[in-house]
Each structure stands twice: as structure tokens, then as C-alpha cells.
Design a protein around this motif. Structure first.
Motif, PDB file in Angstrom:
ATOM      1  N   ALA A  77       0.837  -1.204   0.000  1.00 53.52           N
ATOM      2  CA  ALA A  77       0.000   0.000   0.000  1.00 53.52           C
ATOM      3  C   ALA A  77       0.866   1.247   0.000  1.00 53.52           C
ATOM      4  O   ALA A  77       0.576   2.211  -0.732  1.00 53.52           O
ATOM      5  N   LEU A  78       1.928   1.230   0.791  1.00 49.96           N
ATOM      6  CA  LEU A  78       2.843   2.384   0.807  1.00 49.96           C
ATOM      7  C   LEU A  78       3.526   2.558  -0.540  1.00 49.96           C
ATOM      8  O   LEU A  78       3.684   3.688  -1.023  1.00 49.96           O
ATOM      9  N   LEU A  79       3.919   1.443  -1.156  1.00 57.72           N
ATOM     10  CA  LEU A  79       4.544   1.517  -2.468  1.00 57.72           C
ATOM     11  C   LEU A  79       3.582   2.128  -3.479  1.00 57.72           C
ATOM     12  O   LEU A  79       3.964   3.006  -4.261  1.00 57.72           O
ATOM     13  N   ARG A  84       1.893   6.663  -6.750  1.00 61.06           N
ATOM     14  CA  ARG A  84       0.887   7.652  -7.116  1.00 61.06           C
ATOM     15  C   ARG A  84       1.451   9.065  -6.916  1.00 61.06           C
ATOM     16  O   ARG A  84       1.295   9.935  -7.778  1.00 61.06           O
ATOM     17  N   LYS A  85       2.140   9.277  -5.801  1.00 58.14           N
ATOM     18  CA  LYS A  85       2.746  10.596  -5.560  1.00 58.14           C
ATOM     19  C   LYS A  85       3.789  10.919  -6.618  1.00 58.14           C
ATOM     20  O   LYS A  85       3.909  12.071  -7.044  1.00 58.14           O
ATOM     21  N   GLU A  86       4.530   9.900  -7.033  1.00 56.64           N
ATOM     22  CA  GLU A  86       5.534  10.126  -8.074  1.00 56.64           C
ATOM     23  C   GLU A  86       4.851  10.533  -9.387  1.00 56.64           C
ATOM     24  O   GLU A  86       5.303  11.464 -10.065  1.00 56.64           O
ATOM     25  N   ARG A  87       3.759   9.845  -9.729  1.00 56.16           N
ATOM     26  CA  ARG A  87       3.030  10.211 -10.955  1.00 56.16           C
ATOM     27  C   ARG A  87       2.483  11.634 -10.861  1.00 56.16           C
ATOM     28  O   ARG A  87       2.553  12.405 -11.818  1.00 56.16           O
ATOM     29  N   GLU A  88       1.932  11.960  -9.675  1.00 49.14           N
ATOM     30  CA  GLU A  88       1.392  13.317  -9.498  1.00 49.14           C
ATOM     31  C   GLU A  88       2.502  14.359  -9.626  1.00 49.14           C
ATOM     32  O   GLU A  88       2.314  15.409 -10.252  1.00 49.14           O
ATOM     33  N   ALA A  89       3.665  14.077  -9.042  1.00 50.83           N
ATOM     34  CA  ALA A  89       4.789  15.011  -9.129  1.00 50.83           C
ATOM     35  C   ALA A  89       5.258  15.145 -10.573  1.00 50.83           C
ATOM     36  O   ALA A  89       5.579  16.254 -11.030  1.00 50.83           O
ATOM     37  N   ASN A 167      12.974   4.941  -6.545  1.00 50.05           N
ATOM     38  CA  ASN A 167      13.018   3.556  -6.053  1.00 50.05           C
ATOM     39  C   ASN A 167      13.832   3.462  -4.774  1.00 50.05           C
ATOM     40  O   ASN A 167      13.478   2.731  -3.855  1.00 50.05           O
ATOM     41  N   ALA A 168      14.957   4.203  -4.729  1.00 51.44           N
ATOM     42  CA  ALA A 168      15.771   4.194  -3.502  1.00 51.44           C
ATOM     43  C   ALA A 168      14.982   4.754  -2.333  1.00 51.44           C
ATOM     44  O   ALA A 168      15.041   4.229  -1.219  1.00 51.44           O
ATOM     45  N   LEU A 169      14.193   5.829  -2.583  1.00 54.39           N
ATOM     46  CA  LEU A 169      13.376   6.402  -1.507  1.00 54.39           C
ATOM     47  C   LEU A 169      12.310   5.411  -1.038  1.00 54.39           C
ATOM     48  O   LEU A 169      12.052   5.274   0.159  1.00 54.39           O
ATOM     49  N   VAL A 170      11.708   4.685  -1.969  1.00 55.68           N
ATOM     50  CA  VAL A 170      10.684   3.694  -1.602  1.00 55.68           C
ATOM     51  C   VAL A 170      11.328   2.574  -0.792  1.00 55.68           C
ATOM     52  O   VAL A 170      10.793   2.133   0.222  1.00 55.68           O
ATOM     53  N   GLU A 171      12.520   2.085  -1.241  1.00 56.86           N
ATOM     54  CA  GLU A 171      13.204   1.024  -0.503  1.00 56.86           C
ATOM     55  C   GLU A 171      13.572   1.489   0.907  1.00 56.86           C
ATOM     56  O   GLU A 171      13.419   0.741   1.865  1.00 56.86           O
TER      57      GLU A 171
END
Length: 182
Positions: A77-79, A84-89, A167-171
Motif C-alpha cells: 500500500a505504501l509503495l 501515485r505521488k511520483e506520478r502526481e509530481a 526507487n531508492a526512496l521507496v526502498e
């Protein structure tokens, strides 16, 4: 009794002659009874003890699996939220770039109109003033264009997120997740 040379005394011979077989001694039967009791105890209680221990272990593993499943769902869910935030940005960055391009075209058109008006006015002046006015107008247009381009580039760079960094931020967020859950 026995001497060092291996000979026996008469008392030792008598004791050896009167020794009873091992199965007739009370110590032998006490040992047999004790072993039978231990075997019965092991047969009755140990399997139950092992079964209950295995059941407890199985329940603990099931609990850990459920916890891992729950953590996985939360991390998914966090991913999804970060994606989604990345797409919005990214969409916002595209809008900013489009707005900057429109604004740059408008500023360039306004500057062009100002330049044409300035040139029309300056045609009436002397040749020296015409050259000076053209240089000033070109310099102003370049300055405005450089400022607009610089600002647009700054916004684009600040708003764009490199997929590797994302991806690094998500990890990192997933690794930090257990610390924030407890």
C-alpha cells in the motif's frame, strides 16, 4: 580375594562359589522396574509433550506468517501511494514546464512588440542612437530569456524525480517501516 600374582584366597573362592545369578538379585529387578517405569512415562507423557510443543511452535509460526503478510500488504500500500505521488509530481512537473514554455513565448512576444515599438520610435533619432537602442533591446530580450529559461530549468530539475532515486526512496521507506510500526 585375589593376590597380585592372580591366585585367589580361600575366602575369595568361597564367595565366588556362592555368588547367585544376576537375574535372582533384587538390584536387578529394581533396575528392571525402574526402566519399565521410565519407558511407560516416556510412552505416555513424552508424545503429548512433543505434540503440544509442536502445536505451540506451529501457532507461533502461523502468527509470524500472518504478521509478515500484514506487513507485506502495508508495504504494498505504501509503495502504491509513493508511486501515485511520483506520478502526481511528474504530472505537476509537466504542467510547470508547459506553463513555463507558454510564459516564455508570451514574454518573447511581448519583448518582440516592445522591441518593434522601440525601433519605430528610434528610427527618427540619429544613427548612433538607433545602434545603441538595438543593442539595449537585444540585451534585455536575452536577459529576460535567460532568466525565464533559468527559472524554468530550475523548476523542472527541482520537480523531476529520477526513477532510481524514487526507487531508492521507496526502498528506504520500506526498510524504515518496521521502526515506525512498533
Amino acid at each position: 580375594m585375589e593376590y597380585e600374582d592372580g591366585t585367589m584366597t580361600e575366602v575369595g573362592r568361597e564367595a565366588a562359589a556362592h555368588a547367585e545369578p544376576f537375574y535372582q538379585s533384587p538390584e536387578f529387578w529394581v533396575a528392571i522396574a525402574f526402566l519399565a517405569f521410565v519407558a511407560l512415562l516416556l510412552y505416555v507423557k513424552v508424545p503429548k509433550l512433543i505434540a503440544s510443543t509442536l502445536d505451540k511452535r506451529s501457532a507461533a509460526i502461523a502468527t509470524q506468517i500472518d504478521e509478515a503478510r500484514r506487513l507485506r500488504e502495508e508495504s504494498e500500500a505504501l509503495l502504491a501511494q509513493y508511486q501515485r505521488k511520483e506520478r502526481e509530481a511528474h504530472d505537476e512537473a509537466n504542467q510547470i514546464v508547459a506553463h513555463a514554455e507558454t510564459e516564455a513565448k508570451r514574454v518573447a512576444a511581448d519583448a518582440q512588440k516592445a522591441l518593434e515599438a522601440n525601433i519605430a520610435r528610434r528610427e527618427q533619432l540619429a544613427v548612433e542612437k538607433i545602434a545603441q537602442a538595438e543593442a539595449t533591446a537585444v540585451k534585455e530580450v536575452r536577459t529576460v530569456a535567460v532568466e525565464v529559461a533559468t527559472e524554468a530549468a530550475r523548476k523542472v530539475i527541482a520537480a523531476s524525480i529520477d526513477p532510481g532515486k524514487a526507487n531508492a526512496l521507496v526502498e528506504d521507506a520500506i526498510r524504515e517501516l518496521p521502526k515506525h510500526l512498533h
